[in-house]
Design a protein around this motif. Structure first.
Motif, PDB file in Angstrom:
ATOM      1  N   ILE A 181     -10.278  39.306 -25.341  1.00 52.72           N
ATOM      2  CA  ILE A 181     -10.752  38.796 -24.221  1.00 52.72           C
ATOM      3  C   ILE A 181     -12.176  38.594 -24.244  1.00 52.72           C
ATOM      4  CG2 ILE A 181     -11.653  39.406 -21.686  1.00 52.72           C
ATOM      5  CD1 ILE A 181      -9.111  41.281 -21.571  1.00 52.72           C
ATOM      6  N   SER A 182     -12.524  37.175 -23.900  1.00 52.03           N
ATOM      7  CA  SER A 182     -13.827  36.784 -23.963  1.00 52.03           C
ATOM      8  C   SER A 182     -14.636  36.737 -22.899  1.00 52.03           C
ATOM      9  CB  SER A 182     -14.163  35.283 -24.816  1.00 52.03           C
ATOM     10  OG  SER A 182     -15.317  34.991 -24.921  1.00 52.03           O
ATOM     11  N   VAL A 183     -15.545  37.068 -22.556  1.00 50.69           N
ATOM     12  CA  VAL A 183     -16.491  36.894 -21.265  1.00 50.69           C
ATOM     13  C   VAL A 183     -17.748  36.220 -21.539  1.00 50.69           C
ATOM     14  CG1 VAL A 183     -17.852  38.140 -19.491  1.00 50.69           C
ATOM     15  CG2 VAL A 183     -15.921  39.192 -20.363  1.00 50.69           C
ATOM     16  N   TRP A 184     -17.999  35.171 -20.659  1.00 52.47           N
ATOM     17  CA  TRP A 184     -18.751  34.095 -20.711  1.00 52.47           C
ATOM     18  C   TRP A 184     -19.612  34.020 -19.403  1.00 52.47           C
ATOM     19  CZ3 TRP A 184     -19.317  28.804 -18.767  1.00 52.47           C
ATOM     20  CH2 TRP A 184     -20.717  28.313 -19.554  1.00 52.47           C
ATOM     21  N   ARG A 185     -20.844  33.859 -19.462  1.00 45.86           N
ATOM     22  CA  ARG A 185     -22.052  33.701 -18.238  1.00 45.86           C
ATOM     23  C   ARG A 185     -22.451  32.286 -18.328  1.00 45.86           C
ATOM     24  NH1 ARG A 185     -27.247  37.431 -17.881  1.00 45.86           N
ATOM     25  NH2 ARG A 185     -28.518  36.445 -15.930  1.00 45.86           N
ATOM     26  N   ASN A 186     -22.349  31.595 -17.232  1.00 43.84           N
ATOM     27  CA  ASN A 186     -22.841  30.071 -17.331  1.00 43.84           C
ATOM     28  C   ASN A 186     -24.277  30.456 -17.002  1.00 43.84           C
ATOM     29  OD1 ASN A 186     -23.174  27.515 -16.816  1.00 43.84           O
ATOM     30  ND2 ASN A 186     -21.359  27.491 -15.224  1.00 43.84           N
ATOM     31  N   GLU A 211      -8.248  35.119 -24.920  1.00 45.09           N
ATOM     32  CA  GLU A 211      -8.148  34.378 -26.179  1.00 45.09           C
ATOM     33  C   GLU A 211      -6.826  34.588 -26.955  1.00 45.09           C
ATOM     34  OE1 GLU A 211     -10.225  32.218 -28.390  1.00 45.09           O
ATOM     35  OE2 GLU A 211     -10.911  31.824 -26.348  1.00 45.09           O
ATOM     36  N   ALA A 212      -6.390  35.928 -26.948  1.00 40.77           N
ATOM     37  CA  ALA A 212      -5.051  36.281 -27.568  1.00 40.77           C
ATOM     38  C   ALA A 212      -4.336  37.310 -26.901  1.00 40.77           C
ATOM     39  CB  ALA A 212      -5.451  36.573 -28.982  1.00 40.77           C
ATOM     40  N   GLN A 213      -3.164  37.004 -26.970  1.00 42.57           N
ATOM     41  CA  GLN A 213      -2.178  38.106 -26.287  1.00 42.57           C
ATOM     42  C   GLN A 213      -0.794  38.156 -27.066  1.00 42.57           C
ATOM     43  OE1 GLN A 213      -0.313  39.251 -21.752  1.00 42.57           O
ATOM     44  NE2 GLN A 213      -1.201  37.317 -22.144  1.00 42.57           N
ATOM     45  N   ARG A 214      -0.612  39.197 -27.724  1.00 41.16           N
ATOM     46  CA  ARG A 214       0.532  39.178 -28.570  1.00 41.16           C
ATOM     47  C   ARG A 214       1.905  39.482 -27.772  1.00 41.16           C
ATOM     48  NH1 ARG A 214      -0.610  43.342 -33.070  1.00 41.16           N
ATOM     49  NH2 ARG A 214      -1.805  41.566 -33.398  1.00 41.16           N
ATOM     50  N   ASN A 215       1.844  39.958 -26.482  1.00 43.78           N
ATOM     51  CA  ASN A 215       3.200  40.163 -25.820  1.00 43.78           C
ATOM     52  C   ASN A 215       3.127  39.641 -24.752  1.00 43.78           C
ATOM     53  OD1 ASN A 215       3.894  42.285 -27.691  1.00 43.78           O
ATOM     54  ND2 ASN A 215       2.712  43.959 -26.604  1.00 43.78           N
TER      55      ASN A 215
END
Length: 254
Positions: A181-186, A211-215
């Motif tokens: 998971i990526s968290v971004w602040r504007n 960003e990625a999820q295997r299941n």
């Protein structure tokens, strides 16, 4: 599209100051409100800071009364364990700590915040891979979800979200985990508003990016969020931040 499932490891990443810990804290509060047990090891933040953030997010106010604080602490005492350590961990102790917690506390969620505080040099990729592999093994062997915060490496600008391969350290950090998971602040929006420019007002304040999820079919995608600073709460477009949490009669609920 996305769930924090047992037997999995999630990497939380993002640039410094972009709200990883605040967003994770709100998620943890939601878990506890749903009756899940949470263990947090955070050398980056003293327990009093973590408790204050939970208190503010639960009450949607940074000016709680003493009665509200007591009620919140009573609630947390049933669902939350904090490991009070304000120094870097030893890398060989992280997985054993997780195993001890699983065996003795039996939590639903374990948080390690962050990889940077696990006593491994930034360029020691082999040791980073080994630690993540060991922690993931604990998750695979137990009905627990482990959250590991891993900072994104600094670039020329943080005006765009950190991607999977922007994680500081070994590439295996992202490759091994079930979820990233990526968290971004504007910050461009904040900068514009500080100068009186309202052209970016309709843009989100933050992004929650899988960003990625295997299941679960491997879904990846982005959720736009707004942020109420006084309550430290992220909320979706079309909803009020006050609709997320409430407290009363010694019960805390969504």
């Amino acid at each position: 599209n996305f769930r924090f499932r047992p037997y999995e490891l999630t990497i939380w990443t993002g640039f410094k100051g972009h709200g990883k810990s605040a967003m994770l804290s709100q998620a943890l509060l939601g878990f506890m409100q749903a009756g899940k047990r949470v263990f947090v090891c955070s050398p980056e933040f003293p327990p009093i800071e973590l408790l204050y953030r939970f208190l503010v997010q639960c009450l949607a106010s940074n000016d709680p009364t003493e009665e509200e604080a007591d009620c919140m602490l009573e609630f947390l005492s049933r669902w939350l364990w904090l490991y009070d350590v304000q120094a870097s961990l030893k890398p060989q102790d992280v997985a054993p700590l997780c195993r001890w917690v699983v065996e003795n506390i039996k939590p639903d969620h374990i948080v390690i915040d962050s990889l940077m505080k696990c006593g491994i040099a930034p360029d020691d990729y082999a040791s980073q891979k080994k630690l993540v592999d060991q922690v993931q093994t604990v998750a695979h062997q137990s009905p627990v979800h482990i959250h590991l915060v891993a900072h994104a490496r600094k670039g020329n600008s943080d005006d765009r979200p950190a991607k999977l391969h922007d994680i500081k350290g070994a590439s295996e950090i992202a490759d091994l985990a079930e979820n990233v998971i990526s968290v971004w602040r504007n910050k461009p929006k904040e900068m514009a508003q500080s100068t009186g420019d309202r052209s970016k007002d309709i843009e989100p304040d933050s992004l929650f990016i899988v960003e990625a999820q295997r299941n679960c079919g491997g879904w990846v995608g982005t959720t736009q969020l707004y942020y109420e600073r006084s309550a430290m709460i992220y909320f979706e477009p079309g909803r009020s931040f006050k609709s997320y949490v409430s407290i009363g009669n010694n019960e805390v609920s969504l």
